[in-house]
Write a protein that holds these residues in place. Structure first.
Motif, PDB file in Angstrom:
ATOM      1  N   THR A  41       1.433  -7.493   1.894  1.00  0.00           N
ATOM      2  CA  THR A  41       1.084  -6.102   1.591  1.00  0.00           C
ATOM      3  C   THR A  41      -0.327  -5.943   1.036  1.00  0.00           C
ATOM      4  OG1 THR A  41       2.035  -6.307  -0.647  1.00  0.00           O
ATOM      5  CG2 THR A  41       3.494  -5.485   1.105  1.00  0.00           C
ATOM      6  N   CYS A  42      -1.085  -7.031   0.868  1.00  0.00           N
ATOM      7  CA  CYS A  42      -2.406  -6.891   0.258  1.00  0.00           C
ATOM      8  C   CYS A  42      -3.293  -8.088   0.572  1.00  0.00           C
ATOM      9  CB  CYS A  42      -2.266  -6.739  -1.268  1.00  0.00           C
ATOM     10  SG  CYS A  42      -3.829  -6.609  -2.154  1.00  0.00           S
ATOM     11  N   VAL A  43      -4.575  -7.810   0.789  1.00  0.00           N
ATOM     12  CA  VAL A  43      -5.627  -8.828   0.778  1.00  0.00           C
ATOM     13  C   VAL A  43      -6.769  -8.268  -0.053  1.00  0.00           C
ATOM     14  CG1 VAL A  43      -5.054  -9.865   3.006  1.00  0.00           C
ATOM     15  CG2 VAL A  43      -6.660  -7.941   2.915  1.00  0.00           C
ATOM     16  N   TRP A  44      -7.607  -9.166  -0.578  1.00  0.00           N
ATOM     17  CA  TRP A  44      -8.708  -8.654  -1.394  1.00  0.00           C
ATOM     18  C   TRP A  44      -9.949  -9.519  -1.247  1.00  0.00           C
ATOM     19  CZ3 TRP A  44      -4.249 -10.807  -3.249  1.00  0.00           C
ATOM     20  CH2 TRP A  44      -4.376 -11.988  -3.997  1.00  0.00           C
ATOM     21  N   TRP A  45     -11.089  -8.867  -1.415  1.00  0.00           N
ATOM     22  CA  TRP A  45     -12.406  -9.496  -1.404  1.00  0.00           C
ATOM     23  C   TRP A  45     -12.939  -9.554  -2.828  1.00  0.00           C
ATOM     24  CZ3 TRP A  45     -10.401  -7.367   2.788  1.00  0.00           C
ATOM     25  CH2 TRP A  45     -10.845  -7.735   4.070  1.00  0.00           C
ATOM     26  N   GLU A  46     -13.554 -10.668  -3.191  1.00  0.00           N
ATOM     27  CA  GLU A  46     -14.230 -10.785  -4.483  1.00  0.00           C
ATOM     28  C   GLU A  46     -15.728 -10.887  -4.216  1.00  0.00           C
ATOM     29  OE1 GLU A  46     -12.598 -14.009  -6.702  1.00  0.00           O
ATOM     30  OE2 GLU A  46     -10.527 -13.314  -6.499  1.00  0.00           O
TER      31      GLU A  46
END
Length: 250
Positions: A23-28
């Protein structure tokens, strides 16, 4: 696209192959200099051959560990320079496209302009495969990019990456694989005349090209020694295997 005002407009597409429910991916985005400022302009999500524009929602700090707004959306964690993309996917391949702009990405010296950018950071938990980064320089109309003369480019990261400079001011970086904990980085220098007089950049009134070339030459020599050592190791390994096989046959 690098503009003559020193800002970088980025369109980044990542394709994810999921095994299970996600349900989620993220960029740092801890990849920019201290003077750079990033703004996310839009996010698209592609699933089942259809694409949708995601709505932006206000970030909630608890989402750093779990949860989310539900449904399809994106949110920017300004405190940690991160972008979270929320969706629903199960055992399928999806693509996420981020459009963002970074101000103050160029350093201007008396003899050159320099872009130093880590386009793939080390924070990803899975390998990034088949990476291609295409950079459009602010080449004026009628000007020509000449590799090794008015435009130079270097790549940092995996030793099997490649860099190509086109006469149209397009620099292409390709890397077959970037493992977790490693990164892909671009360093490009070009004429200061390609920047606008009022460009918002960090400026230094001294030449830097000779120092940069010397530094990159040293790093390239170190990389070549690493390649040679790796090739020697592979040759020794397969040679030993061949000898063992012959002995077994005898």
């Amino acid at each position: 696209v690098l503009s003559d005002d020193g800002s970088l407009a980025v369109t980044e597409t990542r394709t994810f192959k999921f095994n299970g429910d996600f349900t989620c991916v993220w960029w740092e985005f801890d990849l920019f200099g201290s003077n750079a400022e990033m703004t996310v302009e839009s996010v698209q999500f592609e699933q089942d051959a259809s694409s949708r524009d995601l709505r932006e929602v206000e970030f909630v700090s608890s989402w750093r560990s779990e949860g989310g707004p539900g449904g399809f959306a994106y949110s920017v964690d300004t405190l940690f320079d991160s972008v979270y993309v929320f969706f629903q996917a199960a055992d399928e391949t999806v693509s996420v496209t981020l459009h963002y702009r970074v101000e103050g990405m160029v350093t201007k010296y008396s003899d050159i302009g320099e872009l130093y950018w880590q386009f793939v950071g080390s924070e990803w938990a899975e390998p990034s495969r088949n990476v291609t980064m295409t950079l459009h320089l602010p080449q004026p109309t009628g000007a020509t990019s000449i590799a090794g003369e008015n435009v130079r480019a270097w790549g940092h990261g995996p030793l099997d990456g490649d860099v190509a400079i086109g006469s149209d001011g397009v620099v292409t970086f390709t890397v077959p694989r970037i493992d977790p904990g490693t990164y892909g980085e671009a360093r490009v220098v070009f004429p200061t005349e390609w920047l606008a007089q009022n460009a918002t950049v960090e400026s230094w009134d001294y030449p830097a090209l000779n120092y940069i070339v010397k530094e990159e030459t040293k790093w390239a020599d170190d990389a070549n020694r690493q390649r040679s050592a790796a090739n020697a190791l592979y040759i020794g390994y397969f040679g030993a295997c061949a000898v063992f096989l012959v002995l077994c046959l005898i």
